[in-house]
Motif scaffolding. Structure first.
Motif, mmCIF file in Angstrom:
data_model
loop_
_atom_site.group_PDB
_atom_site.id
_atom_site.type_symbol
_atom_site.label_atom_id
_atom_site.label_comp_id
_atom_site.label_asym_id
_atom_site.label_seq_id
_atom_site.Cartn_x
_atom_site.Cartn_y
_atom_site.Cartn_z
ATOM 1 N N VAL A 180 -4.566 4.392 -1.521
ATOM 2 C CA VAL A 180 -4.862 5.672 -2.162
ATOM 3 C C VAL A 180 -5.571 5.398 -3.482
ATOM 4 O O VAL A 180 -5.056 4.654 -4.320
ATOM 5 N N ASN A 193 -9.449 1.753 1.749
ATOM 6 C CA ASN A 193 -9.030 3.139 1.961
ATOM 7 C C ASN A 193 -8.609 3.362 3.413
ATOM 8 O O ASN A 193 -7.609 4.029 3.696
ATOM 9 N N GLY A 198 -5.245 2.140 4.091
ATOM 10 C CA GLY A 198 -4.136 2.929 3.553
ATOM 11 C C GLY A 198 -4.062 3.010 2.045
ATOM 12 O O GLY A 198 -3.136 3.621 1.495
ATOM 13 N N LEU A 247 0.826 -1.205 0.000
ATOM 14 C CA LEU A 247 0.000 0.000 0.000
ATOM 15 C C LEU A 247 0.864 1.261 0.000
ATOM 16 O O LEU A 247 0.523 2.254 -0.657
ATOM 17 N N LEU A 248 1.991 1.216 0.704
ATOM 18 C CA LEU A 248 2.904 2.367 0.716
ATOM 19 C C LEU A 248 3.507 2.586 -0.669
ATOM 20 O O LEU A 248 3.572 3.720 -1.155
ATOM 21 N N LYS A 259 0.950 4.008 -2.974
ATOM 22 C CA LYS A 259 0.737 5.427 -2.673
ATOM 23 C C LYS A 259 1.807 6.293 -3.320
ATOM 24 O O LYS A 259 1.510 7.308 -3.960
ATOM 25 N N GLN A 260 3.062 5.883 -3.176
ATOM 26 C CA GLN A 260 4.165 6.665 -3.740
ATOM 27 C C GLN A 260 4.075 6.722 -5.262
ATOM 28 O O GLN A 260 4.268 7.783 -5.872
ATOM 29 N N SER A 298 -6.445 6.486 -7.019
ATOM 30 C CA SER A 298 -5.851 7.437 -7.961
ATOM 31 C C SER A 298 -6.878 8.446 -8.474
ATOM 32 O O SER A 298 -6.564 9.621 -8.651
ATOM 33 N N TYR A 301 -7.586 11.107 -5.776
ATOM 34 C CA TYR A 301 -6.452 12.026 -5.664
ATOM 35 C C TYR A 301 -6.369 12.939 -6.890
ATOM 36 O O TYR A 301 -6.107 14.144 -6.763
ATOM 37 N N TYR A 333 0.834 8.853 -6.338
ATOM 38 C CA TYR A 333 1.038 10.287 -6.112
ATOM 39 C C TYR A 333 1.954 10.888 -7.178
ATOM 40 O O TYR A 333 1.662 11.938 -7.747
#
Length: 425
Positions: free
Chosen positions: A411, A406, A409, A315-316, A319-320, A413, A416, A323
């Protein structure tokens, strides 16, 4: 004060050191790391400054690194030693304000307060003003082919400090270390050094001035240049004359196979594609299909089931990646694309989670904990259907819902994108 002394001033060198340290990066041929840089400077500063002032400083060869390109070929990067990066950065900090006064407003690459996004927006404005015939000239291996004598001659028109010009030439001719063999660099300005982007803009500013003198509309980001005209006839004429100028006056090579005359929907510019909405006479930006494919490949690498990493790590990384990608393409139209991508991400996460539960007993217990009825949990936990089929079922979509992912964790797209999207007119 001579420019070289301004470069070597305490404040300028300190600023350069901080920038190099902030950027991190790999070590050069001497093996000195960024973390060792402060100690190295403390020990050798006096000697280095004396050598530079007396034209005895000899930059170390850059370390050759090959980076895969999308087309399967390799991009050649040169990594200078960390101390050479500091000196190059110090030169850049002094020369940039001088050359910013000369550079064209149509140049966007490697310049303060300018970006890819601004270049794409400018191109769109030209398209929608009727300049939608594009002369797309590809400079063949630009950074490897720069004529150093021509470049130094151009620099001397502005920089009258011979000691500084001599130092710049030494960096150009420092050589490349590849597989333990030193190769001379009699042409080119190796990608990877702090000085290279500025030198490339100084060289290509000559092209900018020629295009401005001809009153042509153009957009340039580094060596990616689009010239925009209103007719195919004009495009052919410009292609021929500008190719001659680049070859004869700048000493650069034009890749005839890749250079072309095209319309906006037939080009890829800085990762973007362009299209017209049905019944609307307006060009709009979108991520190019190749950019989308590259993004999906990176997503697949993170979401592959056999990868033994925790859900939190996945998940991290998602996210990176999301973003970064959405921020870059925030001016593009991609609502439907991101909705589909989000759905696919959630399905793959359900597959991963279902596989992690493994045993029937654990699957049943987890489904019950997620408020699934006894009957549905029992039937789903005992199902012999494959992972992909299970991920599409009503039960798993309810148990591992968008809201729950969500909260964990994930994200989305699309969410965002709608938050950061900039509408271009």
């Amino acid at each position: 004060m001579e420019l070289l002394e301004e470069v070597l001033s305490k404040d300028n060198l300190n600023k350069a050191y901080k920038q190099v340290y902030k950027n991190k990066g790999a070590s050069g041929v001497d093996g000195v790391t960024v973390d060792e840089l402060f100690s190295y400077i403390k020990e050798h500063k006096g000697e280095i400054l004396w050598k530079i002032r007396n034209r005895k400083y000899k930059p170390q060869p850059v370390r050759r690194v090959l980076i895969p390109k999308d087309n399967g070929k390799m991009r050649k990067l040169g990594i200078p030693s960390v101390i050479d990066r500091v000196i190059q950065q110090a030169i850049v900090q002094v020369l940039t304000p001088i050359y910013e006064e000369q550079f064209s407003n149509h140049s966007y690459g490697f310049r303060p307060k300018r970006s890819c996004e601004m270049a794409v927006v400018q191109a769109l404005e030209y398209f929608n003003d009727g300049y939608d015939w594009i002369v797309d000239i590809d400079l063949q291996s630009f950074f490897d082919e720069v004529n150093q004598d021509k470049l130094i001659g151009i620099i001397r028109r502005t920089i009258k400090d011979g000691d500084l010009v001599s130092l710049i030439r030494k960096f150009l001719q420092s050589g490349v270390m590849e597989n333990g063999v030193l190769q001379p660099t009699k042409k080119g300005t190796p990608q990877g050094g702090n000085l290279s982007p500025l030198l490339s803009n100084i060289m290509l500013n000559e092209l900018d001035k020629e295009l401005e003198a001809r009153r042509l509309h153009f957009v340039r980001y580094a060596d990616d240049c689009l010239i925009l005209v209103k007719s195919e006839k004009a495009a052919n004429r410009v292609m021929e004359s500008i190719t001659k100028f680049i070859t004869k006056k700048l000493g650069l090579k034009v890749n005839v196979e890749k250079s072309k005359i095209a319309r906006p929907d037939d080009i890829k510019y800085l990762g973007f594609g362009f299209y017209k909405k049905i019944n609307q006479n307006e060009w709009r930006p979108k991520p190019h299909i190749k950019s989308v494919q590259k993004f999906k490949t990176k997503l697949r690498d993170i979401l592959v089931r056999s990868r033994s990493i925790s859900l939190d790590d996945r998940l991290l990384r998602l996210k990176q990646l999301i973003y970064g990608w959405v921020n870059y393409f925030r001016i593009a139209d991609m609502t439907i694309l991101l909705r589909d991508i989000d759905g696919n991400i959630r399905r793959k996460l359900r597959v991963i989670i279902w596989k992690q539960w493994k045993k029937i007993k654990k699957r049943y217990a987890c489904l019950r904990k997620l408020e699934i009825t006894h009957r549905d949990a029992y039937v789903t936990a005992n199902s012999r259907s494959g992972y992909y089929h299970i991920s599409h079922t009503r039960v798993l979509e309810k148990a591992i819902s968008k809201e729950r992912l969500n909260k964990r964790g994930l994200v989305n797209s699309l969410d965002y994108y709608l938050k950061v999207h900039i509408i271009t007119n």
